[in-house]
Design an enzyme around this catalytic site. Structure first.
Site, PDB file in Angstrom:
ATOM      1  N   GLU A 273       1.375  -0.805  -0.188  1.00  0.00           N
ATOM      2  CA  GLU A 273       0.383  -0.102  -0.062  1.00  0.00           C
ATOM      3  C   GLU A 273       1.136   1.162   0.219  1.00  0.00           C
ATOM      4  O   GLU A 273       0.592   2.120  -0.574  1.00  0.00           O
ATOM      5  CB  GLU A 273      -1.483  -0.119   1.222  1.00  0.00           C
ATOM      6  CG  GLU A 273      -1.839   1.529   1.624  1.00  0.00           C
ATOM      7  CD  GLU A 273      -2.960   1.301   2.048  1.00  0.00           C
ATOM      8  OE1 GLU A 273      -2.705   0.868   3.126  1.00  0.00           O
ATOM      9  OE2 GLU A 273      -4.230   2.157   2.037  1.00  0.00           O
TER      10      GLU A 273
ATOM     11  N   ASP B 147      -1.480  -5.442   3.110  1.00  0.00           N
ATOM     12  CA  ASP B 147      -1.904  -3.699   3.294  1.00  0.00           C
ATOM     13  C   ASP B 147      -1.141  -3.745   5.037  1.00  0.00           C
ATOM     14  O   ASP B 147      -1.568  -4.612   5.500  1.00  0.00           O
ATOM     15  CB  ASP B 147      -3.167  -4.143   3.398  1.00  0.00           C
ATOM     16  CG  ASP B 147      -3.591  -2.798   4.214  1.00  0.00           C
ATOM     17  OD1 ASP B 147      -2.960  -1.530   3.972  1.00  0.00           O
ATOM     18  OD2 ASP B 147      -4.571  -2.301   3.468  1.00  0.00           O
TER      19      ASP B 147
ATOM     20  N   ILE C 124      -1.453  -1.610   7.431  1.00  0.00           N
ATOM     21  CA  ILE C 124      -2.935  -1.400   8.018  1.00  0.00           C
ATOM     22  C   ILE C 124      -4.388  -1.586   7.034  1.00  0.00           C
ATOM     23  O   ILE C 124      -4.118  -0.509   6.405  1.00  0.00           O
ATOM     24  CB  ILE C 124      -2.804  -0.469   8.812  1.00  0.00           C
ATOM     25  CG1 ILE C 124      -1.469  -0.275   9.450  1.00  0.00           C
ATOM     26  CG2 ILE C 124      -3.651   0.411   9.738  1.00  0.00           C
ATOM     27  CD1 ILE C 124      -1.556   1.091  11.086  1.00  0.00           C
ATOM     28  N   ASP C 125      -5.153  -2.212   7.567  1.00  0.00           N
ATOM     29  CA  ASP C 125      -6.488  -2.431   6.918  1.00  0.00           C
ATOM     30  C   ASP C 125      -7.204  -1.496   7.341  1.00  0.00           C
ATOM     31  O   ASP C 125      -7.544  -3.537   9.163  1.00  0.00           O
ATOM     32  CB  ASP C 125      -6.798  -3.556   5.912  1.00  0.00           C
ATOM     33  CG  ASP C 125      -7.819  -3.283   5.254  1.00  0.00           C
ATOM     34  OD1 ASP C 125      -8.091  -2.609   4.554  1.00  0.00           O
ATOM     35  OD2 ASP C 125      -8.710  -3.987   5.909  1.00  0.00           O
TER      36      ASP C 125
ATOM     37  N   THR D 279      -7.609   1.757   8.174  1.00  0.00           N
ATOM     38  CA  THR D 279      -6.630   3.083   8.909  1.00  0.00           C
ATOM     39  C   THR D 279      -6.839   3.687   9.570  1.00  0.00           C
ATOM     40  O   THR D 279      -6.706   4.762  10.574  1.00  0.00           O
ATOM     41  CB  THR D 279      -6.237   3.805   7.798  1.00  0.00           C
ATOM     42  OG1 THR D 279      -5.646   2.951   6.290  1.00  0.00           O
ATOM     43  CG2 THR D 279      -4.663   5.082   8.227  1.00  0.00           C
TER      44      THR D 279
ATOM     45  N   ASP E 190      -6.393  -4.582  -0.314  1.00  0.00           N
ATOM     46  CA  ASP E 190      -7.442  -4.514   0.742  1.00  0.00           C
ATOM     47  C   ASP E 190      -7.985  -5.880   0.103  1.00  0.00           C
ATOM     48  O   ASP E 190      -8.231  -6.291   1.388  1.00  0.00           O
ATOM     49  CB  ASP E 190      -8.346  -3.671   0.204  1.00  0.00           C
ATOM     50  CG  ASP E 190      -8.131  -2.018   0.536  1.00  0.00           C
ATOM     51  OD1 ASP E 190      -7.260  -1.608   1.924  1.00  0.00           O
ATOM     52  OD2 ASP E 190      -8.110  -1.235  -0.272  1.00  0.00           O
TER      53      ASP E 190
END
Ligand code: IPD
Length: 265
Positions: A70, A87, A89-90, A92, A215
């Site tokens: 990402e 990712d 931090i999915d 965020t 994601d």
């Protein structure tokens, strides 16, 4: 005792290691809500820290594989057949607001096919993992998608396009059709966890447009290995290209596709 593949061990090990700084940083978030600048810069640096650890750990184990991340974007490896899709931090926005629903998502794509996925929700210590042909699991427990047959009994997850994103009007049309046909719709704020929830039978389906490969890549493997169906809006496999996704069990996936079609007719 279940025996896990070396590949999944690598992915899960990287997720657990990267989660340490993430959980520490999450502990600071509440204090930052009240600061004048807000927590945005802090969250960006938390994101980068997680991504760096994941990249280091995955690279150590499989030095030649490429990356699609990402934050870092596409990083070609010497091995053109294998690529990690990550990712850090999915969810965020949840993280930023101190809402405890976010995760680390790691998938492996081999020869253009998604073959393994790990979605780790560190606060609840929920490690969702799946490898093609070997099933999907939450920690040690084997996962199956829900068995619900009727749309009117179903709970769906979705994503709402936010400020700065396209697709507000089409989403409202889809929502208009969906809410008349199902028992409930949830917006949890993490697409990777939405798919993990479909794999675990917690939600009966999930749909979203304008979504990025990192994601959904790991979650796609989870749903398929839990016996579910995941396609683009046309019922095809161009999920990562179109950014459109519909997931559900055997009974609900086609009806969901039809509802989405009817929203745009
Ligand atoms: C977001 C989340 C959200 C989805 C958005 C994504 P991020 O990812 O998955 O649920 O609705 O489309 O962008 O920005 O938290 O990695």
């Amino acid at each position: 005792m279940m025996v896990r593949s070396a590949l999944l061990n690598v992915m899960m090990g990287a997720a657990r290691k990267a989660a340490r700084s993430l959980v520490r940083d999450y502990g600071e978030i509440e204090n930052l809500q009240v600061s004048r600048k807000g927590p945005s810069d802090f969250v960006s640096s938390a994101d980068l820290k997680v991504e760096k650890t994941l990249r280091q750990e995955l690279k150590k184990a499989r030095p030649a594989y490429g990356f699609l991340m990402e934050e870092g974007g596409e990083i070609a490896g010497d091995d053109k057949s294998n690529r990690w899709i990550v990712d850090p931090i999915d969810g965020t926005t949840n993280f930023l607001h101190g809402i405890p629903n976010f995760c680390i998502s790691i998938a492996l794509e081999r020869e253009g096919e998604l073959i393994a996925g790990v979605v780790y929700q560190p606060l609840g210590d929920e490690m969702f993992h799946a490898e093609k042909g070997a099933g999907a699991f939450l920690n040690e427990r084997r996962l199956r998608v829900s068995a619900r047959r009727k749309l009117e009994d179903s709970v769906l997850a979705t994503g709402i396009p936010f400020h700065g994103r396209d697709g507000h009007e089409p989403f409202l049309r889809e929502l208009g059709v969906m809410m008349k046909n199902v028992a409930g719709i949830r917006r949890f704020g993490s697409a990777a966890l939405d798919l993990a929830y479909v794999a675990a039978g917690r939600c009966d389906g999930y749909w979203e447009a304008g979504i990025k490969p990192w994601d959904i890549a790991a979650g796609i493997v989870l749903v398929r290995e839990a016996g579910g169906y995941v396609t683009d809006y046309e019922g095809g496999n161009k999920l990562l290209e179109t950014g459109e996704i519909v997931a559900g069990n055997d009974h609900l996936h086609q009806p969901l596709l039809r509802l989405i079609k009817s929203a745009h007719a």
